[in-house]
Design a protein around this motif. Sequence first.
Motif, PDB file in Angstrom:
ATOM      1  N   SER A 128     -87.061 -74.930 -23.651  1.00  0.00           N
ATOM      2  CA  SER A 128     -85.913 -75.049 -24.543  1.00  0.00           C
ATOM      3  C   SER A 128     -84.774 -75.799 -23.854  1.00  0.00           C
ATOM      4  N   ARG A 129     -84.617 -75.601 -22.536  1.00  0.00           N
ATOM      5  CA  ARG A 129     -83.579 -76.372 -21.833  1.00  0.00           C
ATOM      6  C   ARG A 129     -83.882 -77.864 -21.858  1.00  0.00           C
ATOM      7  N   LEU A 130     -85.132 -78.201 -21.602  1.00  0.00           N
ATOM      8  CA  LEU A 130     -85.508 -79.618 -21.564  1.00  0.00           C
ATOM      9  C   LEU A 130     -85.390 -80.250 -22.950  1.00  0.00           C
ATOM     10  N   GLN A 131     -85.836 -79.489 -23.932  1.00  0.00           N
ATOM     11  CA  GLN A 131     -85.818 -79.996 -25.309  1.00  0.00           C
ATOM     12  C   GLN A 131     -84.385 -80.246 -25.797  1.00  0.00           C
ATOM     13  N   SER A 181    -101.854 -71.922 -22.827  1.00  0.00           N
ATOM     14  CA  SER A 181    -101.779 -71.131 -21.612  1.00  0.00           C
ATOM     15  C   SER A 181    -100.336 -70.705 -21.376  1.00  0.00           C
ATOM     16  N   PRO A 182    -100.134 -69.458 -20.943  1.00  0.00           N
ATOM     17  CA  PRO A 182     -98.759 -69.014 -20.713  1.00  0.00           C
ATOM     18  C   PRO A 182     -98.045 -69.808 -19.618  1.00  0.00           C
ATOM     19  N   THR A 195     -89.259 -68.292 -10.486  1.00  0.00           N
ATOM     20  CA  THR A 195     -88.109 -67.476 -10.883  1.00  0.00           C
ATOM     21  C   THR A 195     -87.277 -68.215 -11.935  1.00  0.00           C
ATOM     22  N   ALA A 196     -86.406 -67.442 -12.604  1.00  0.00           N
ATOM     23  CA  ALA A 196     -85.523 -68.052 -13.611  1.00  0.00           C
ATOM     24  C   ALA A 196     -84.600 -69.061 -12.941  1.00  0.00           C
ATOM     25  N   GLU A 197     -84.190 -68.746 -11.727  1.00  0.00           N
ATOM     26  CA  GLU A 197     -83.290 -69.654 -11.001  1.00  0.00           C
ATOM     27  C   GLU A 197     -84.016 -70.982 -10.724  1.00  0.00           C
ATOM     28  N   ASN A 202     -98.026 -62.336 -17.632  1.00  0.00           N
ATOM     29  CA  ASN A 202     -98.057 -63.415 -18.622  1.00  0.00           C
ATOM     30  C   ASN A 202     -96.848 -63.371 -19.552  1.00  0.00           C
ATOM     31  N   GLU A 203     -96.383 -62.147 -19.842  1.00  0.00           N
ATOM     32  CA  GLU A 203     -95.169 -62.050 -20.667  1.00  0.00           C
ATOM     33  C   GLU A 203     -93.985 -62.661 -19.932  1.00  0.00           C
ATOM     34  N   ARG A 204     -93.882 -62.348 -18.648  1.00  0.00           N
ATOM     35  CA  ARG A 204     -92.768 -62.864 -17.847  1.00  0.00           C
ATOM     36  C   ARG A 204     -92.839 -64.400 -17.742  1.00  0.00           C
ATOM     37  N   VAL A 205     -94.041 -64.889 -17.435  1.00  0.00           N
ATOM     38  CA  VAL A 205     -94.181 -66.336 -17.226  1.00  0.00           C
ATOM     39  C   VAL A 205     -93.991 -67.092 -18.555  1.00  0.00           C
ATOM     40  N   THR A 206     -94.479 -66.505 -19.641  1.00  0.00           N
ATOM     41  CA  THR A 206     -94.268 -67.149 -20.950  1.00  0.00           C
ATOM     42  C   THR A 206     -92.769 -67.273 -21.222  1.00  0.00           C
ATOM     43  N   GLY A 207     -92.008 -66.227 -20.888  1.00  0.00           N
ATOM     44  CA  GLY A 207     -90.555 -66.258 -21.077  1.00  0.00           C
ATOM     45  C   GLY A 207     -89.938 -67.393 -20.272  1.00  0.00           C
ATOM     46  N   LEU A 208     -90.387 -67.547 -19.036  1.00  0.00           N
ATOM     47  CA  LEU A 208     -89.848 -68.607 -18.183  1.00  0.00           C
ATOM     48  C   LEU A 208     -90.239 -69.983 -18.706  1.00  0.00           C
ATOM     49  N   ARG A 209     -91.478 -70.083 -19.168  1.00  0.00           N
ATOM     50  CA  ARG A 209     -91.956 -71.369 -19.695  1.00  0.00           C
ATOM     51  C   ARG A 209     -91.120 -71.749 -20.925  1.00  0.00           C
ATOM     52  N   GLU A 210     -90.824 -70.747 -21.766  1.00  0.00           N
ATOM     53  CA  GLU A 210     -90.025 -71.048 -22.963  1.00  0.00           C
ATOM     54  C   GLU A 210     -88.596 -71.428 -22.593  1.00  0.00           C
TER      55      GLU A 210
END
Length: 399
Positions: free
Chosen positions: A295-298, A314-315, A379-381, A283-291
Motif C-alpha cells: 500500500s505504501r508503494l502503490q 503467497s503471503p 520487521t515493520a521498520e 503468515n498472518e504477520r507477514v501478510t500484514g507486512l506485505r500489505e
Amino acid sequence: MQPEVTQAGKQPDKMDRIYLDYNATTPLDPRVFDVMKPYFLEHFGNPASGQHAWGWTAEAAVTKARDQVAALLGAQVHEVYFTSGATEGNNWALFGLFHQIRAENPGAPIHVLTSAVEHSSVMNAARALRELGAEVDFLPVNSLGQVEPDTVARALKPHTRLLSFIWVNNEIGSVNPIHEIGRLAKNNQIYFHTDATQAVGKVAVDVDAAGVDMLTLSGHKIYGPKGVGAFYLRERRPHVTIKPLFFGGGHEKGLRSGTVNVPGVAGLGAACEILRHEMREENERVTGLRERLWSRLQAALPALRLNGPEHERSPINLSLTLPGRPVDRALPKLQKLGFSTGSACSAGRVSVSHVLSGLGLSEADAACTLRLSLGRWTTAEEVDRAAEILISAFGSDRI
Ligand code: PMP
C-alpha cells in the motif's frame, strides 16, 4: 568464533541492508541450527551402521525428522524420502515415473502435462523427457499466472500419465488450484506431482486433501538448511511406484541411495516442526507486512502493477512491475535491498524470466519487474525503510 545472534534470533546486519529475497532462500532459524549442530560433531554416525550406538543415534535423528516432515504434510512416515533438495525431487518425480511406466509397458505412449511457469527444474526435466520419447505439453496459464483446471481437462489425452504443476509460483507468488487439479487427476487415474517448494509453510499443505501422489519440498525455503529436501511418494490408494534416480547402497528403501545427510535431515525436520506450530501466526504477520509495503508503494507510485492474484498469492511475495522504469537503471540506488529482478542480462543478451513471459509480460515490462519477498525476520521498520528506498529510486524521473 561465535556467531552473533540476537535474542530474536536475527543475525544483525552491520551494513544496514534489508533482505527481501525470502523466495530465493531463507536464513537458517537458529533453533534449527541448534538441532543440527550435535550431528556434525558428537553424533556423527552413519544411520546405515545398524550394529553400533553411533549408527543408532543417527538413525533415531532421521526417524524423528521423517515423523516431523510427515506430520506437516499429513503423510504417513513411510511415504517421506530425503533428497538433496527440490531440484532432485522434481527430477525424481518426472524421470522416476517415466522410467517406471516405460519398464512396465515398453513402447506405450506417455503424455505428460505441465505448465509454462514451472521452476526450471521441472521445465528442463520435462524437456529432457521429450528426448526420451515422452509427449510433453506446457500448458499456458491465465493472466494471473494460474493453471486453470479446465485447461488441464481439455488437454488430457487417453495416454496422459502424469500431471506436474507448481503449487505456489516462486517468481510471482500465484497459488494454483491444486485441490481441483488433484480431483481431476484422480477421476482420470493420472499420477499427480506438485512442486510445493514455495507452498510448504505458506499455505495449508495436506497430501490427501490435495490428492497428490508425489510432492517436492526443499529445506532452504523454510528456514532449514540448503542441500536437503524431502519427497513425498504415495503408498496407499493408489500405491505409486517409481524408479530411483540414484543407484547404490540401497538407502531410503532402495529408492534414494547415498548416505543420508543426517545434520541436514535433522534440521529439515526441526524446520517442519516449527512451521507446524507457527506458520499460521507467522503468515498472518507477514501478510500484514506485505500489505503495508504494497500500500505504501502503490500510494507513491500509482502506475505500479502487481503481478499475480491479489488474494490467491503467497503471503510473502510481491512481484511488481513499474512500466517505463527499468530496474537495472535503478540498481545503484537499491544497493541496500536484497531482492530479485524479472530479467537478467548475460553476455550482452537480455533473458526474460519464462514465468513473466508465460504471464504475457513484454520484454520491456519484464525489465521493469522486481520481486520482493518477506519472511520470518522482516520487521515493520524494515518495510517502511524499503518502501522509502524504492520510492526514491523509482519515483524520480532521472532513473
Ligand atoms: N522449485 C521451486 C518452486 C523453487 O523455488 C526452487 C528454488 N528456487 C526449486 C524448485 C529448487 O530447489 P532447490 O534449491 O532445493 O534445488
